[in-house]
Design a protein around this motif. Structure first.
Motif, PDB file in Angstrom:
ATOM      1  N   MET A   1       0.813  -1.104  -0.122  1.00 20.29           N
ATOM      2  CA  MET A   1      -0.169   0.031  -0.006  1.00 20.29           C
ATOM      3  C   MET A   1       0.797   1.337   0.169  1.00 20.29           C
ATOM      4  N   ARG A   2       0.591   2.228  -0.753  1.00 24.95           N
ATOM      5  CA  ARG A   2       1.413   3.359  -1.048  1.00 24.95           C
ATOM      6  C   ARG A   2       0.766   4.162   0.102  1.00 24.95           C
ATOM      7  N   LYS A   3       1.740   5.255   0.501  1.00 31.23           N
ATOM      8  CA  LYS A   3       1.166   6.295   1.412  1.00 31.23           C
ATOM      9  C   LYS A   3       0.362   7.496   0.647  1.00 31.23           C
ATOM     10  N   LEU A   4      -0.580   7.974   1.603  1.00 28.64           N
ATOM     11  CA  LEU A   4      -1.123   9.140   1.337  1.00 28.64           C
ATOM     12  C   LEU A   4      -0.682  10.384   2.066  1.00 28.64           C
ATOM     13  N   GLU A   5      -0.226  11.262   1.216  1.00 31.86           N
ATOM     14  CA  GLU A   5       0.487  12.323   2.158  1.00 31.86           C
ATOM     15  C   GLU A   5      -0.024  13.668   1.382  1.00 31.86           C
ATOM     16  N   THR A   6      -0.621  13.668   0.419  1.00 31.67           N
ATOM     17  CA  THR A   6      -1.052  14.770  -0.409  1.00 31.67           C
ATOM     18  C   THR A   6      -2.459  15.020  -1.096  1.00 31.67           C
ATOM     19  N   GLU A   7      -3.009  16.107  -1.298  1.00 29.42           N
ATOM     20  CA  GLU A   7      -4.226  15.948  -1.997  1.00 29.42           C
ATOM     21  C   GLU A   7      -4.016  15.230  -3.421  1.00 29.42           C
ATOM     22  N   GLN A   8      -3.148  15.556  -4.146  1.00 28.78           N
ATOM     23  CA  GLN A   8      -2.559  14.600  -5.325  1.00 28.78           C
ATOM     24  C   GLN A   8      -2.691  13.130  -4.955  1.00 28.78           C
ATOM     25  N   ASP A   9      -2.284  12.706  -3.928  1.00 28.93           N
ATOM     26  CA  ASP A   9      -2.459  11.288  -3.609  1.00 28.93           C
ATOM     27  C   ASP A   9      -3.839  10.910  -3.320  1.00 28.93           C
ATOM     28  N   ILE A  10      -4.626  11.703  -2.733  1.00 35.05           N
ATOM     29  CA  ILE A  10      -6.286  11.486  -2.506  1.00 35.05           C
ATOM     30  C   ILE A  10      -6.679  11.249  -4.045  1.00 35.05           C
ATOM     31  N   ILE A  11      -6.432  12.321  -4.962  1.00 33.39           N
ATOM     32  CA  ILE A  11      -6.991  12.392  -6.183  1.00 33.39           C
ATOM     33  C   ILE A  11      -6.551  11.308  -7.148  1.00 33.39           C
ATOM     34  N   GLN A  12      -5.374  10.768  -6.924  1.00 35.07           N
ATOM     35  CA  GLN A  12      -4.761   9.520  -7.786  1.00 35.07           C
ATOM     36  C   GLN A  12      -5.761   8.276  -7.231  1.00 35.07           C
ATOM     37  N   LEU A  13      -5.777   8.258  -5.878  1.00 31.67           N
ATOM     38  CA  LEU A  13      -6.769   7.147  -5.307  1.00 31.67           C
ATOM     39  C   LEU A  13      -8.351   6.891  -5.918  1.00 31.67           C
ATOM     40  N   VAL A  14      -8.739   7.981  -6.017  1.00 30.20           N
ATOM     41  CA  VAL A  14      -9.884   8.141  -6.613  1.00 30.20           C
ATOM     42  C   VAL A  14      -9.981   7.938  -8.084  1.00 30.20           C
ATOM     43  N   MET A  15      -8.979   8.503  -8.735  1.00 35.28           N
ATOM     44  CA  MET A  15      -8.881   8.108 -10.277  1.00 35.28           C
ATOM     45  C   MET A  15      -8.730   6.608 -10.600  1.00 35.28           C
ATOM     46  N   GLU A  16      -8.171   5.943  -9.469  1.00 36.81           N
ATOM     47  CA  GLU A  16      -7.999   4.565  -9.791  1.00 36.81           C
ATOM     48  C   GLU A  16      -9.451   3.647  -9.425  1.00 36.81           C
ATOM     49  N   ASP A  17     -10.493   4.399  -8.603  1.00 32.86           N
ATOM     50  CA  ASP A  17     -11.588   3.621  -8.425  1.00 32.86           C
ATOM     51  C   ASP A  17     -12.755   3.875  -9.378  1.00 32.86           C
ATOM     52  N   GLU A  18     -13.186   2.975 -10.083  1.00 34.90           N
ATOM     53  CA  GLU A  18     -13.760   2.863 -11.261  1.00 34.90           C
ATOM     54  C   GLU A  18     -15.366   3.474 -10.710  1.00 34.90           C
ATOM     55  N   TRP A  19     -15.844   2.982  -9.738  1.00 32.77           N
ATOM     56  CA  TRP A  19     -16.980   3.265  -9.343  1.00 32.77           C
ATOM     57  C   TRP A  19     -17.236   4.532  -8.678  1.00 32.77           C
ATOM     58  N   MET A  20     -16.101   5.263  -8.164  1.00 29.97           N
ATOM     59  CA  MET A  20     -16.047   6.532  -7.927  1.00 29.97           C
ATOM     60  C   MET A  20     -16.086   7.375  -9.093  1.00 29.97           C
ATOM     61  N   MET A  21     -15.460   6.992  -9.978  1.00 31.84           N
ATOM     62  CA  MET A  21     -15.260   7.853 -11.332  1.00 31.84           C
ATOM     63  C   MET A  21     -16.571   7.768 -11.847  1.00 31.84           C
ATOM     64  N   SER A  22     -17.343   6.693 -11.819  1.00 28.03           N
ATOM     65  CA  SER A  22     -18.699   6.592 -12.532  1.00 28.03           C
ATOM     66  C   SER A  22     -19.688   7.651 -11.700  1.00 28.03           C
ATOM     67  N   VAL A  23     -19.488   7.718 -10.644  1.00 31.77           N
ATOM     68  CA  VAL A  23     -20.473   8.621  -9.684  1.00 31.77           C
ATOM     69  C   VAL A  23     -20.039  10.110 -10.119  1.00 31.77           C
ATOM     70  N   LEU A  24     -18.759  10.435 -10.297  1.00 26.41           N
ATOM     71  CA  LEU A  24     -18.548  11.581 -10.607  1.00 26.41           C
ATOM     72  C   LEU A  24     -18.638  12.021 -12.149  1.00 26.41           C
ATOM     73  N   HIS A  25     -18.647  11.370 -12.912  1.00 27.89           N
ATOM     74  CA  HIS A  25     -19.315  11.518 -14.247  1.00 27.89           C
ATOM     75  C   HIS A  25     -20.818  11.647 -14.299  1.00 27.89           C
ATOM     76  N   THR A  26     -21.356  10.810 -13.474  1.00 31.74           N
ATOM     77  CA  THR A  26     -22.734  10.914 -13.493  1.00 31.74           C
ATOM     78  C   THR A  26     -23.363  12.117 -12.883  1.00 31.74           C
ATOM     79  N   ALA A  27     -22.565  12.467 -11.804  1.00 33.04           N
ATOM     80  CA  ALA A  27     -23.006  13.943 -11.364  1.00 33.04           C
ATOM     81  C   ALA A  27     -22.827  14.913 -12.372  1.00 33.04           C
ATOM     82  N   LYS A  28     -21.648  14.906 -12.983  1.00 35.93           N
ATOM     83  CA  LYS A  28     -21.308  15.962 -13.945  1.00 35.93           C
ATOM     84  C   LYS A  28     -22.590  16.082 -15.057  1.00 35.93           C
ATOM     85  N   SER A  29     -22.784  15.058 -15.296  1.00 36.16           N
ATOM     86  CA  SER A  29     -23.814  14.824 -16.385  1.00 36.16           C
ATOM     87  C   SER A  29     -25.207  15.986 -16.118  1.00 36.16           C
TER      88      SER A  29
END
Length: 189
Positions: A1-29
């Motif tokens: 498991m990699r360390k989470l230290e920055t906002e960019q680390d959290i963003i990367q974690l989210v970008m790797e989560d297909e479900w979260m990205m689907s939620v975000l794209h659906t919300a954006k629509s």
């Protein structure tokens, strides 16, 4: 498991989560102004990851907030929830226009969705994600990410300055019972 230290680390974690990205794209629509998927959607993902859980924690709701001064009717929010349920039926959507929520909370009007987020009960829930015009994930953390990354639950300054709000904060802590799921959490009063 990699360390989470920055906002960019959290963003990367989210970008790797297909479900979260689907939620975000659906919300954006929905093309809502100043929209963010926030609170437990972000916090739970980070805490699950930091606790080594491979299964997502169940969410009571997925909070989508936006800021639109032109239409402040709760019925419109319910219509948006229905649209979202039609697109992603398994998601427990909750949609709120922060341009009207100050009336519910009996405080002065918010100036934006991020201003509203900054007045959520806990610093670790004062978090939101959105997608920019290029579909890049943007994280808003008005009080920073330190508490989130260090499992600290404390009230936002807005809640800390009011005995009445602190009572609501204490009641939420009991109701949420976060330590039962995330054993590393430290409650700060």
């Amino acid at each position: 498991m990699r360390k989470l230290e920055t906002e960019q680390d959290i963003i990367q974690l989210v970008m790797e989560d297909e479900w979260m990205m689907s939620v975000l794209h659906t919300a954006k629509s929905l093309n809502l102004p100043d929209w963010w998927v926030c609170a437990g959607f972000v916090r739970s993902k980070v805490w699950d990851y930091l606790h080594g859980y491979t299964e997502w924690s169940s969410l009571a709701d997925v909070d989508l907030i936006y800021y639109d001064l032109s239409v402040q009717d709760e019925a419109v929010e319910k219509q948006y929830e229905q649209q979202l349920r039609n697109m992603m039926p398994a998601v427990p959507w909750s949609v709120k226009n922060e341009a009207r929520m100050h009336l519910i909370n009996d405080i002065p009007p918010y100036s934006s969705s991020v201003d509203a987020m900054s007045k959520f009960p806990e610093i670790v829930t004062a978090l939101g994600l959105t997608l920019d015009e290029q579909n890049k994930v943007v994280l808003s953390a008005p009080w920073g990410i330190e508490d989130l990354l260090h499992y600290a639950v404390r009230p936002t300054p807005h809640f800390a300055e009011s005995p009445e709000l602190m009572k609501r904060y204490e009641d939420r802590l009991v109701k949420k019972n976060w330590k039962s799921r995330w054993w590393k959490v430290e409650i700060i009063r």
